[in-house]
Design an enzyme around this catalytic site. Structure first.
Site, short mmCIF file in Angstrom:
data_model
loop_
_atom_site.label_atom_id
_atom_site.label_comp_id
_atom_site.label_asym_id
_atom_site.label_seq_id
_atom_site.Cartn_x
_atom_site.Cartn_y
_atom_site.Cartn_z
N CYS A 112 0.93 -1.22 -0.05
CA CYS A 112 0.24 -0.25 -0.07
C CYS A 112 1.02 1.22 -0.41
O CYS A 112 1.22 1.98 0.49
CB CYS A 112 -1.02 -0.05 1.19
SG CYS A 112 -2.13 1.02 0.81
N LEU A 113 1.48 2.02 -1.51
CA LEU A 113 2.25 2.60 -0.82
C LEU A 113 1.05 3.82 -1.99
O LEU A 113 1.03 3.39 -3.30
CB LEU A 113 3.76 2.35 -1.46
CG LEU A 113 4.15 4.10 -1.75
CD1 LEU A 113 4.79 4.48 -0.47
CD2 LEU A 113 5.58 3.44 -2.82
#
Length: 185
Positions: A112-113
């Site tokens: 999750c970036l």
């Protein structure tokens, strides 16, 4: 009398034969851009890059990050990069191949970036992604988690969270019935 169609047919056959013979063609925009990104890449000593298909195959590579500060210090975390043909308009596909107890990395290695998803822009580079990954290890974000259990532990009991992470890195351990193997640098 010149048969125009037969000349064109012969030219087309010759072009197809040349293409099939492995003659080098033009590089795609994505291949040109990844060459530029790699030429400009300046990695710190705690980050290494490897090309499993050879240094001339830049569309697939691995990055190893060894945080030297923060909760994840002492660990080695590997990431697989696959560059799509639509790069830089399409974000690189990145997967964490090291099982890690982290709020922003799930047990399958998904990350999750924001710059790998909705905030990707063609002006960003491979360097931007690598530094974004490095930042996740310095400052995990429990507000946008993929591993909700890790995020909750990080918020509710940061000291216990750090102990779990360090135990997993150095010795390997079970956390919530999931085994995290040792991943020391």
């Amino acid at each position: 009398m010149l048969k125009l169609f037969s000349v064109k047919d012969k030219q087309k056959q010759q072009q197809e034969a040349n293409a099939g013979a492995g003659k080098p063609g033009k590089l795609s925009a994505g291949e040109l851009r990844i060459q530029k990104d790699m030429a400009e890449l300046n990695l710190p000593p705690n980050i290494t890059i490897s090309f499993p298909d050879g240094k001339d195959k830049l569309m697939h590579f691995f990055i190893a990050i060894r945080p030297d500060e923060g909760i994840y210090r002492g660990g080695k975390f590997n990431f697989e990069f696959n560059i799509p043909t639509g790069y830089p308009h399409d974000a690189p596909k990145v997967l964490c191949t090291t099982k890690v107890y982290h709020p922003n990395i799930d047990l399958e290695g998904k990350i999750c970036l924001n710059i790998l998803r909705e905030d990707w822009k063609p002006v960003l580079s491979i360097s931007s992604v690598i530094y974004g990954l490095q930042f996740l290890f310095l400052d995990p974000n429990p507000d946008d988690p993929l591993n909700k259990e890790a995020a909750q532990m990080f918020v509710d009991n940061p000291r216990q969270f750090e102990q779990y992470v360090q135990r997993a890195i150095h010795y390997g351990t079970y956390i919530n019935n999931v085994h995290f193997p040792s991943c020391t640098a």
